[in-house]
Design a protein around this motif. Structure first.
Motif, short mmCIF file in Angstrom:
data_model
loop_
_atom_site.label_atom_id
_atom_site.label_comp_id
_atom_site.label_asym_id
_atom_site.label_seq_id
_atom_site.Cartn_x
_atom_site.Cartn_y
_atom_site.Cartn_z
N PRO A 173 0.81 -1.23 0.00
CA PRO A 173 0.00 0.00 0.00
C PRO A 173 0.84 1.28 0.00
CG PRO A 173 -0.88 -1.58 1.57
CD PRO A 173 0.43 -2.13 1.10
N GLU A 174 1.91 1.31 0.80
CA GLU A 174 2.76 2.49 0.84
C GLU A 174 3.50 2.69 -0.47
OE1 GLU A 174 2.55 0.19 3.21
OE2 GLU A 174 2.49 1.13 5.18
N ILE A 175 4.00 1.59 -1.02
CA ILE A 175 4.74 1.67 -2.29
C ILE A 175 3.81 2.10 -3.42
CG2 ILE A 175 5.98 0.28 -4.01
CD1 ILE A 175 7.18 -1.23 -1.50
N ARG A 176 2.61 1.56 -3.42
CA ARG A 176 1.61 1.97 -4.43
C ARG A 176 1.39 3.48 -4.39
NH1 ARG A 176 -2.99 -2.43 -3.71
NH2 ARG A 176 -2.54 -3.64 -5.56
N GLN A 177 1.21 4.00 -3.19
CA GLN A 177 0.94 5.43 -3.05
C GLN A 177 2.12 6.27 -3.52
OE1 GLN A 177 -2.13 6.70 -2.29
NE2 GLN A 177 -1.11 8.49 -3.11
N ILE A 178 3.33 5.87 -3.14
CA ILE A 178 4.53 6.59 -3.56
C ILE A 178 4.68 6.54 -5.08
CG2 ILE A 178 7.06 6.58 -3.46
CD1 ILE A 178 6.70 5.53 -0.50
N MET A 179 4.53 5.34 -5.65
CA MET A 179 4.65 5.20 -7.10
C MET A 179 3.58 6.00 -7.82
SD MET A 179 5.80 1.25 -7.72
CE MET A 179 6.18 1.54 -9.45
N SER A 180 2.36 5.98 -7.29
CA SER A 180 1.27 6.73 -7.89
C SER A 180 1.60 8.21 -7.96
CB SER A 180 -0.01 6.50 -7.08
OG SER A 180 -1.04 7.32 -7.54
N THR A 181 2.15 8.73 -6.88
CA THR A 181 2.52 10.15 -6.82
C THR A 181 3.66 10.46 -7.78
OG1 THR A 181 1.80 10.28 -4.52
CG2 THR A 181 3.32 11.99 -5.29
N VAL A 182 4.71 9.66 -7.75
CA VAL A 182 5.90 9.90 -8.57
C VAL A 182 5.59 9.76 -10.06
CG1 VAL A 182 8.19 9.00 -9.16
CG2 VAL A 182 7.55 9.30 -6.77
N LEU A 229 11.73 7.80 -8.09
CA LEU A 229 11.11 6.79 -7.24
C LEU A 229 12.04 6.40 -6.10
CD1 LEU A 229 8.86 4.78 -6.57
CD2 LEU A 229 9.90 3.22 -8.26
N VAL A 230 13.30 6.20 -6.41
CA VAL A 230 14.28 5.85 -5.37
C VAL A 230 14.32 6.94 -4.30
CG1 VAL A 230 16.77 5.59 -4.94
CG2 VAL A 230 15.70 4.40 -6.86
N ILE A 231 14.40 8.18 -4.73
CA ILE A 231 14.45 9.31 -3.77
C ILE A 231 13.19 9.35 -2.92
CG2 ILE A 231 14.46 11.83 -3.60
CD1 ILE A 231 16.24 11.74 -6.21
N ALA A 232 12.04 9.17 -3.56
CA ALA A 232 10.78 9.21 -2.81
C ALA A 232 10.68 8.05 -1.82
CB ALA A 232 9.60 9.17 -3.78
N LEU A 233 11.08 6.85 -2.23
CA LEU A 233 11.07 5.71 -1.32
C LEU A 233 11.99 5.96 -0.13
CD1 LEU A 233 11.20 2.80 -3.92
CD2 LEU A 233 9.28 3.31 -2.39
N GLU A 234 13.18 6.46 -0.40
CA GLU A 234 14.12 6.74 0.69
C GLU A 234 13.56 7.78 1.65
OE1 GLU A 234 18.48 5.63 -1.15
OE2 GLU A 234 17.81 7.70 -1.35
N ASP A 235 12.99 8.84 1.11
CA ASP A 235 12.45 9.91 1.95
C ASP A 235 11.22 9.46 2.73
OD1 ASP A 235 14.43 11.63 1.10
OD2 ASP A 235 13.14 12.74 -0.28
N GLU A 236 10.26 8.86 2.04
CA GLU A 236 8.99 8.49 2.67
C GLU A 236 9.10 7.33 3.64
OE1 GLU A 236 5.99 10.04 2.33
OE2 GLU A 236 7.02 11.57 1.14
N LEU A 237 9.99 6.38 3.34
CA LEU A 237 10.10 5.17 4.16
C LEU A 237 11.32 5.19 5.08
CD1 LEU A 237 9.03 2.56 1.48
CD2 LEU A 237 7.61 3.68 3.21
N ASP A 238 12.08 6.28 5.03
CA ASP A 238 13.26 6.45 5.87
C ASP A 238 14.24 5.28 5.73
OD1 ASP A 238 14.86 7.92 7.61
OD2 ASP A 238 14.07 6.87 9.37
N ILE A 239 14.59 5.00 4.47
CA ILE A 239 15.56 3.95 4.16
C ILE A 239 16.62 4.52 3.24
CG2 ILE A 239 13.95 2.02 4.46
CD1 ILE A 239 13.64 1.95 1.39
N ARG A 240 17.72 3.81 3.09
CA ARG A 240 18.75 4.14 2.12
C ARG A 240 18.97 2.92 1.25
NH1 ARG A 240 17.05 8.08 2.52
NH2 ARG A 240 17.60 9.74 3.90
N LEU A 241 18.91 3.10 -0.04
CA LEU A 241 19.05 2.01 -0.99
C LEU A 241 20.45 2.02 -1.59
CD1 LEU A 241 15.58 2.57 -2.65
CD2 LEU A 241 16.22 0.61 -1.22
#
Length: 80
Positions: free
Chosen positions: A7-16, A44-56
């Motif tokens: 669900p979180e990834i869907r929302q991030i991808m939808s926005t990006v 998408l990578v930047i948004a995932l890192e920012d929104e989910l507080d991870i580093r890829l």
């Protein structure tokens, strides 16, 4: 592979990518989404890192070849 983060990834991808979230499924790959090109992949990578507080890592970014794979990578980083 867990879909806990779908669900979180869907929302991030939808926005990006400016696509409806319900069109994003675990089997969705770049060829399925017109906006999923190399530049949008970086956004998408930047948004995932920012929104989910991870580093890829570069290897993880390269492995992001489907939504299901992205879910798996996020699960590795954040837990199932």
């Amino acid at each position: 592979m867990t879909m806990r983060w779908l669900p979180e990834i869907r929302q991030i991808m939808s926005t990006v990518m400016a696509v409806p979230p319900d069109g994003i499924q675990p089997g969705t790959v770049p060829n399925d989404v017109a906006a999923w090109d190399s530049v949008t992949h970086l956004y998408l990578v930047i948004a995932l890192e920012d929104e989910l507080d991870i580093r890829l890592s570069p290897g993880e970014i390269e492995r992001m070849t489907s939504v299901g794979e992205i879910c798996g990578i996020v699960a590795e980083k954040r837990g199932a």
